[in-house]
Design a protein around this motif. Structure first.
Motif, PDB file in Angstrom:
ATOM      1  N   GLN A   1       0.833  -1.206   0.000  1.00  0.00           N
ATOM      2  CA  GLN A   1       0.000   0.000   0.000  1.00  0.00           C
ATOM      3  C   GLN A   1       0.865   1.253   0.000  1.00  0.00           C
ATOM      4  O   GLN A   1       0.561   2.229  -0.700  1.00  0.00           O
ATOM      5  CB  GLN A   1      -0.909   0.005   1.225  1.00  0.00           C
ATOM      6  N   LEU A   2       1.954   1.203   0.767  1.00  0.00           N
ATOM      7  CA  LEU A   2       2.868   2.336   0.813  1.00  0.00           C
ATOM      8  C   LEU A   2       3.488   2.599  -0.559  1.00  0.00           C
ATOM      9  O   LEU A   2       3.547   3.745  -1.019  1.00  0.00           O
ATOM     10  CB  LEU A   2       3.966   2.071   1.843  1.00  0.00           C
ATOM     11  N   TRP A   3       3.925   1.527  -1.222  1.00  0.00           N
ATOM     12  CA  TRP A   3       4.646   1.653  -2.478  1.00  0.00           C
ATOM     13  C   TRP A   3       3.728   1.989  -3.658  1.00  0.00           C
ATOM     14  O   TRP A   3       4.089   2.776  -4.526  1.00  0.00           O
ATOM     15  CB  TRP A   3       5.414   0.364  -2.754  1.00  0.00           C
ATOM     16  N   HIS A   4       2.526   1.392  -3.677  1.00  0.00           N
ATOM     17  CA  HIS A   4       1.656   1.536  -4.840  1.00  0.00           C
ATOM     18  C   HIS A   4       0.527   2.554  -4.656  1.00  0.00           C
ATOM     19  O   HIS A   4      -0.129   2.908  -5.640  1.00  0.00           O
ATOM     20  CB  HIS A   4       1.034   0.173  -5.186  1.00  0.00           C
ATOM     21  N   VAL A   5       0.270   2.992  -3.430  1.00  0.00           N
ATOM     22  CA  VAL A   5      -0.812   3.951  -3.186  1.00  0.00           C
ATOM     23  C   VAL A   5      -0.286   5.256  -2.598  1.00  0.00           C
ATOM     24  O   VAL A   5      -0.483   6.338  -3.167  1.00  0.00           O
ATOM     25  CB  VAL A   5      -1.882   3.350  -2.252  1.00  0.00           C
ATOM     26  N   THR A   6       0.399   5.160  -1.454  1.00  0.00           N
ATOM     27  CA  THR A   6       0.797   6.365  -0.730  1.00  0.00           C
ATOM     28  C   THR A   6       1.828   7.187  -1.499  1.00  0.00           C
ATOM     29  O   THR A   6       1.640   8.395  -1.716  1.00  0.00           O
ATOM     30  CB  THR A   6       1.351   5.997   0.656  1.00  0.00           C
ATOM     31  N   LEU A   7       2.925   6.560  -1.886  1.00  0.00           N
ATOM     32  CA  LEU A   7       3.984   7.305  -2.581  1.00  0.00           C
ATOM     33  C   LEU A   7       3.518   7.902  -3.910  1.00  0.00           C
ATOM     34  O   LEU A   7       3.811   9.069  -4.198  1.00  0.00           O
ATOM     35  CB  LEU A   7       5.205   6.411  -2.778  1.00  0.00           C
ATOM     36  N   PRO A   8       2.791   7.147  -4.759  1.00  0.00           N
ATOM     37  CA  PRO A   8       2.286   7.781  -5.993  1.00  0.00           C
ATOM     38  C   PRO A   8       1.353   8.959  -5.714  1.00  0.00           C
ATOM     39  O   PRO A   8       1.306   9.910  -6.510  1.00  0.00           O
ATOM     40  CB  PRO A   8       1.546   6.639  -6.693  1.00  0.00           C
ATOM     41  N   ALA A   9       0.620   8.908  -4.591  1.00  0.00           N
ATOM     42  CA  ALA A   9      -0.324   9.987  -4.276  1.00  0.00           C
ATOM     43  C   ALA A   9       0.394  11.290  -3.931  1.00  0.00           C
ATOM     44  O   ALA A   9      -0.146  12.381  -4.173  1.00  0.00           O
ATOM     45  CB  ALA A   9      -1.236   9.570  -3.131  1.00  0.00           C
ATOM     46  N   ILE A  10       1.587  11.199  -3.351  1.00  0.00           N
ATOM     47  CA  ILE A  10       2.313  12.419  -2.972  1.00  0.00           C
ATOM     48  C   ILE A  10       3.512  12.671  -3.890  1.00  0.00           C
ATOM     49  O   ILE A  10       4.335  13.531  -3.592  1.00  0.00           O
ATOM     50  CB  ILE A  10       2.775  12.347  -1.502  1.00  0.00           C
TER      51      ILE A  10
END
Length: 299
Positions: free
Chosen positions: A204-213
């Motif tokens: 989730q961190l790699w594929h959701v959170t980081l792309p979001a910011i």
């Protein structure tokens, strides 16, 4: 139509006014003084009547024996800042975003924000108390554990490490504010969809959170490059000693010595203009690369 829009949003423009005045007074008006870089400025003559000398001061700067030492010291500190300091607020913001207990999260936020409001004089004083070889806490612990002490404040090889460590301790918490604000805009439903698909916390961190910011990170990186050669005068000046000056002398301290203590105003203006031109080139290149890879950039 324009007048109608101005009247409709008049209070927004009133709120914008202090910021506009600040940039005009402290950013645009001082640019008039850049003319000194092309003059032999005499205070009693003023900018309007001082003699023009063209690129004389720039030629002197690039022919100075210590120019490349200054450039190396400043560039190395700037690179260390980008490599070690810039990612630190991102990492801390991601860690704080994973905290679910609000009271504990607010306590941590308060603790990491507080050093930002401490002056560099106090920070350097604390550093001396901790690292001095006479009675420093860290050196006392090292002596009890290993029987040796390290002259952190005197040995040149430790200078950059100490500088970057001070910056991280003082500013990393304050730097998380923008990233935490960006993280609040991430749709919770995306995380739920990722969990349904079997994604763990790391996925989730790699594929959701980081792309979001990602766009926020890129914009802040471009803005950071705008102050690439601004290593911070006060901190460096307070940490300089005769033994570490060879690795610690940077453009900011050099301009202070030449301009304020020796009265070489035109030469100092030329050094400052050189820094600005380097920053402009870096920002332009970074912005072009960001757009080339599909990001918005800053203009």
């Amino acid at each position: 139509m324009l007048i109608r829009d101005l009247l409709r949003d008049k209070w927004l423009y009133v709120m914008l006014l202090p910021g506009v005045i600040y940039f005009i007074v402290f950013k645009y008006v001082p640019m008039y003084g850049l003319a000194m870089a092309f003059q032999d400025f005499k205070p009693h003559l003023g900018i309007m009547h001082s003699p023009w000398v063209g690129f004389k001061h720039f030629e002197r700067l690039f022919s100075e024996a210590g120019f490349w030492i200054l450039f190396r010291n400043t560039a190395l500190l700037a690179v260390y800042n980008l490599v070690f300091f810039f990612p630190a607020p991102i990492i801390l913001a991601l860690m704080m975003n994973e905290v679910r207990r609000e009271k504990f999260k607010r306590l941590v936020q308060t603790l990491v924000y507080t050093p930002h409001f401490v002056s560099w004089v106090v920070v350097v004083g604390i550093c001396y108390i901790l690292l001095t070889t006479e009675s420093g806490v860290i050196n006392e612990l090292l002596y009890r554990l290993t029987g040796n002490k390290i002259a952190f404040l005197m040995e040149p090889e430790w200078f950059r490490t100490v500088i970057i460590s001070q910056q991280i301790w003082k500013e990393v918490g304050w730097g998380t504010i923008i990233f935490l604000a960006a993280l609040t805009a991430v749709d919770v439903q995306i995380y739920e969809a990722a969990r349904i698909d079997g994604a763990g916390r790391w996925r989730q961190l790699w594929h959701v959170t980081l792309p979001a910011i990602r766009s926020t990170i890129i914009i802040l990186l471009i803005l950071r490059l705008g102050s690439f050669l601004d290593t911070g005068f006060e901190q460096i000046f307070l940490m300089l000693t005769p033994t570490n000056r060879e690795v610690g002398e940077v453009f900011d301290t050099y301009v202070y010595v030449r301009g304020m203590t020796q009265g070489q105003y035109s030469y100092s203006a030329a050094v400052g203009m050189f820094k600005s031109l380097v920053a402009f080139a870096l920002v332009s290149c970074a912005n072009w690369l960001a757009k080339r890879f599909g990001e918005e950039g800053i203009y």
